[in-house]
Every structure is written in C-alpha cells, then in structure tokens.
Design a protein around this motif. Structure first.
Motif, mmCIF file in Angstrom:
data_model
loop_
_atom_site.group_PDB
_atom_site.id
_atom_site.type_symbol
_atom_site.label_atom_id
_atom_site.label_comp_id
_atom_site.label_asym_id
_atom_site.label_seq_id
_atom_site.Cartn_x
_atom_site.Cartn_y
_atom_site.Cartn_z
ATOM 1 N N TYR A 122 0.804 -1.209 0.000
ATOM 2 C CA TYR A 122 0.000 0.000 0.000
ATOM 3 C C TYR A 122 0.847 1.274 0.000
ATOM 4 C CZ TYR A 122 0.834 0.213 5.060
ATOM 5 O OH TYR A 122 1.420 0.285 6.318
ATOM 6 N N ASN A 123 2.207 1.127 0.186
ATOM 7 C CA ASN A 123 3.084 2.307 0.144
ATOM 8 C C ASN A 123 4.538 1.827 0.033
ATOM 9 O OD1 ASN A 123 3.842 4.961 0.117
ATOM 10 N ND2 ASN A 123 3.678 5.263 2.341
ATOM 11 N N ARG A 124 5.423 2.752 -0.421
ATOM 12 C CA ARG A 124 6.860 2.452 -0.401
ATOM 13 C C ARG A 124 7.643 3.774 -0.316
ATOM 14 N NH1 ARG A 124 9.478 -0.307 -5.449
ATOM 15 N NH2 ARG A 124 7.864 -1.905 -5.038
ATOM 16 N N THR A 125 8.785 3.656 0.319
ATOM 17 C CA THR A 125 9.696 4.825 0.415
ATOM 18 C C THR A 125 11.020 4.466 -0.210
ATOM 19 O OG1 THR A 125 10.474 4.178 2.607
ATOM 20 C CG2 THR A 125 8.592 5.678 2.521
ATOM 21 N N SER A 126 11.706 5.485 -0.738
ATOM 22 C CA SER A 126 13.021 5.282 -1.383
ATOM 23 C C SER A 126 14.001 6.330 -0.840
ATOM 24 C CB SER A 126 12.887 5.412 -2.898
ATOM 25 O OG SER A 126 14.140 5.204 -3.522
ATOM 26 N N VAL A 127 15.034 5.889 -0.159
ATOM 27 C CA VAL A 127 16.054 6.768 0.414
ATOM 28 C C VAL A 127 17.354 6.572 -0.373
ATOM 29 C CG1 VAL A 127 17.350 7.365 2.470
ATOM 30 C CG2 VAL A 127 14.960 6.610 2.671
ATOM 31 N N PRO A 128 17.899 7.669 -0.932
ATOM 32 C CA PRO A 128 19.121 7.507 -1.726
ATOM 33 C C PRO A 128 20.331 7.169 -0.852
ATOM 34 C CG PRO A 128 18.522 9.820 -1.540
ATOM 35 C CD PRO A 128 17.395 9.056 -0.952
ATOM 36 N N ILE A 129 21.250 6.415 -1.406
ATOM 37 C CA ILE A 129 22.474 6.008 -0.713
ATOM 38 C C ILE A 129 23.664 6.689 -1.392
ATOM 39 C CG2 ILE A 129 23.937 4.082 -0.041
ATOM 40 C CD1 ILE A 129 21.468 2.287 -0.258
ATOM 41 N N PHE A 130 24.464 7.421 -0.577
ATOM 42 C CA PHE A 130 25.680 8.090 -1.097
ATOM 43 C C PHE A 130 26.913 7.516 -0.367
ATOM 44 C CE2 PHE A 130 22.290 11.135 -1.736
ATOM 45 C CZ PHE A 130 22.487 11.558 -3.036
ATOM 46 N N ARG A 131 28.057 7.611 -1.032
ATOM 47 C CA ARG A 131 29.315 7.280 -0.367
ATOM 48 C C ARG A 131 30.434 8.184 -0.936
ATOM 49 N NH1 ARG A 131 30.335 1.380 -2.951
ATOM 50 N NH2 ARG A 131 31.174 2.045 -4.975
#
Length: 347
Positions: A269-278
């Motif tokens: 019913y939902n999703r989140t996307s968090v970017p990954i940096f290095r």
C-alpha cells in the motif's frame, strides 16, 4: 379349472348388491348366504363398506366363478371416501390376480351418466389400467319395461362415448344388459298377474346366463399390479401443490449459502526510497605550476567526491482477507477486504 372373476361396480343405491345376490343364486350359492353377504341398499347410504364376494357351487354348471360386490362409487362422504373405497377395491381385486368382467351397474330409472360417474370410472381405469375397458359391461338395473332394448343400447353407446372421452382411450362398444333383479316384487307394487311375473323371472335368469357366459368367455385382465389411483382433480391439485413447494424449496436453496471460503492477498500500500551516497577518493596528475609544463614536471592532486550508489527501498505491506460465499444458485458473493496484519520489508 379356469377361474372367472366378476367385479360389480356402481353408484350406491343403483342395485349392485341386488345384482350380486341374483348372480350368486344363479351360481348355486344358498339364499341365506347370498342374502347375508350381499346386503341391499336402496338409499344413498351404502351397506357395502368393504368388498365382499361369493364363489359358485362346484355343481352349478359354472364352477370357479366368483362375484364380488364393492363399496359404492360417488360416496356421499366425498371424493376422499371414494378414493378410500377404490383403495379397498384394488387390494381385494389384486388378491384375485385377474378379473374377467367389470360390470358397471347403472339405474335405468335414472341413467344419466353424469360427470361424477365419469370421474369415478376414470379413477377405476387409472387403478386397473386401460385393459379393464375391454372387459367392461353395463348392466341397467331396475329395468321395469319402460325403456326399449333399442333405447337401452343407445344409452350404453352414449355412456361408452362419455367414458372414452373422459379416459382418453378409444372405446367402440360396451356390451349392455337390462335386468329387473326382483320381478317378484312387481306383483305387490303393480299388481301384475303371476304369469307376467314368471315371464319376467325367466327373462331375468336368461339375462343372467348371458351375462355370465360373456364374463367367462373374456380373456382375464391381470390385476396383480393394480395400484389405487386418486381423482384427477385432486391429483392435479396435489401435483400443483408439490410443484409450488418444489419451487419454493428451490428458491430457498438458491438463496442458501452452501460454501464459505476465506480469500487472502498481500498488498503493497506504500513504499519509500532513500538515496544512498558514499565518499569516493579521486586523484589526477596535473602540471606543476611555473615551468612545470616546460620542464615536464607533474604532480598528483587528491580529493573526495560523494557518489550516489543506489537507494534503500522500503515496502509497506498489508495482509488482507475477505469472505467468499457460494449460494445454491451458483452465485458468488464477495465480502469486503479487511486487514489482518501489516509489516515492512526491503525491496
């Protein structure tokens, strides 16, 4: 020795029992026995509540002959009583195993073969089968001389036509006889001379002999499989009621839940996307300042660069279920989805 069975049928008061008594006496049955067995009734109330019979004396010239009296048709207690009487007749006749003659008694003084008698004969045919019509004869009782033989035959032909229409089976001819079973009483009632009475007694006995010879000459009708029928009107009403109940039961069954299942599903019913940096180290060669390029001198530069390497995806999940009902008609009814549990997971 071949057996011959004669069954006498008719309306109460038309002279069935009187005819049976006359036949029994002609078969050599003692007067006391015949009178006791075949009780006579001139009114609407029947004296014959159950089928009764007498068999011929072995020395009578007609051995093995049985005459059976039956409860009156068109009983004053209504069609239910008539059907009860028919059931009694069927049980007794079934025990005879076969019948050579069905004698239908009709009062010549009131010989109108009304719809009630037609229905009663239809009931007999439904009980014993159409073959009984081939062995049916009409006896016009109380034939005091007021109806000619020609008119009597016409009346019999008319009755045969009515029976044919009512039963649906073609009948070309039904034999008939006129009979005054008690001519001796005419001396008292009408004051006829003794010679006339004797002539009528002789005529009666001759008719009895003709009737019995006809009965004994018939091929017997097998009655072992006879089944008591019911009046067509009552049968149609009963069948209509049975169909109504059957339709009602079907409607109720169509609406009835015959199967229940639980259907489940998983839903995002939902999703989140968090970017990954290095941070990644970078370096390169560059010319040194001043005369570095001329002299061909280089140096190495170093720095750190933040790079996007992907995303962290979180899915928000829910387990749902609903009830599924199947009705008797085949229709499927789906309930509303409800939440059972929730969770999170990484994609």
């Amino acid at each position: 020795m071949a057996l011959s069975n004669v069954v006498v049928l008719g309306r109460t008061g038309d002279g069935k029992s009187t005819l049976c008594r006359c036949v029994a006496l002609r078969l050599g049955v003692p007067l006391g026995t015949a009178t006791t067995v075949f009780r006579e009734s001139s009114g609407p109330a029947s004296h014959t509540h159950d089928p009764v019979s007498c068999s011929s004396d072995p020395n009578s010239g007609m051995p093995g002959t049985t005459v059976m009296d039956t409860p009156g048709l068109m009983d004053t207690n209504g069609v239910a009583k008539d059907e009860e009487n028919i059931a009694k007749i069927v049980r007794h006749v079934r025990n005879l195993a076969s019948v050579n003659a069905f004698c239908l008694v009709v009062n010549e003084q009131a010989s109108r073969f009304d719809s009630g008698m037609q229905d009663a004969v239809k009931l007999l045919v439904d009980s014993f089968g159409p073959k009984c019509l081939s062995n049916m004869g009409i006896v016009f009782t109380k034939a005091y001389g007021g109806v000619s033989l020609e008119d009597s035959k016409k009346n019999a032909a008319h009755i045969a036509e009515l029976i044919s229409k009512r039963t649906g089976f073609g009948i070309s001819y039904i034999p008939s006889w006129q009979m005054d079973c008690r001519p001796e009483q005419l001396a008292t009632t009408f004051g006829l001379p003794q010679a006339e009475i004797e002539r009528r007694v002789t005529q009666r006995d001759a008719v009895l002999m003709e009737l019995l010879r006809w009965a004994r000459a018939n091929n017997p009708v097998d009655t072992t499989g006879a089944t008591a029928a019911e009046y067509e009107q009552r049968r149609l009403a009963r069948e209509a009621e049975e169909k109504r109940k059957e339709a009602e039961e079907k409607r109720a069954y169509d609406k009835k839940v015959i199967k229940t299942d639980i259907e489940k599903r998983s839903v995002e019913y939902n999703r989140t996307s968090v970017p990954i940096f290095r941070d990644e180290a970078r370096s390169r060669q560059v010319w040194k300042g001043g005369m570095g390029k001329v002299l061909g001198q280089k140096k190495t530069e170093h720095w750190t660069e933040r790079v996007h390497v992907g995303n962290t995806v979180t899915r928000f999940m829910r387990e749902e279920q609903r009830q599924v009902e199947t009705l008797g008609s085949g229709q499927v009814i789906y309930g509303n989805w409800t939440t059972v549990r929730e969770w999170q997971e990484n994609a």
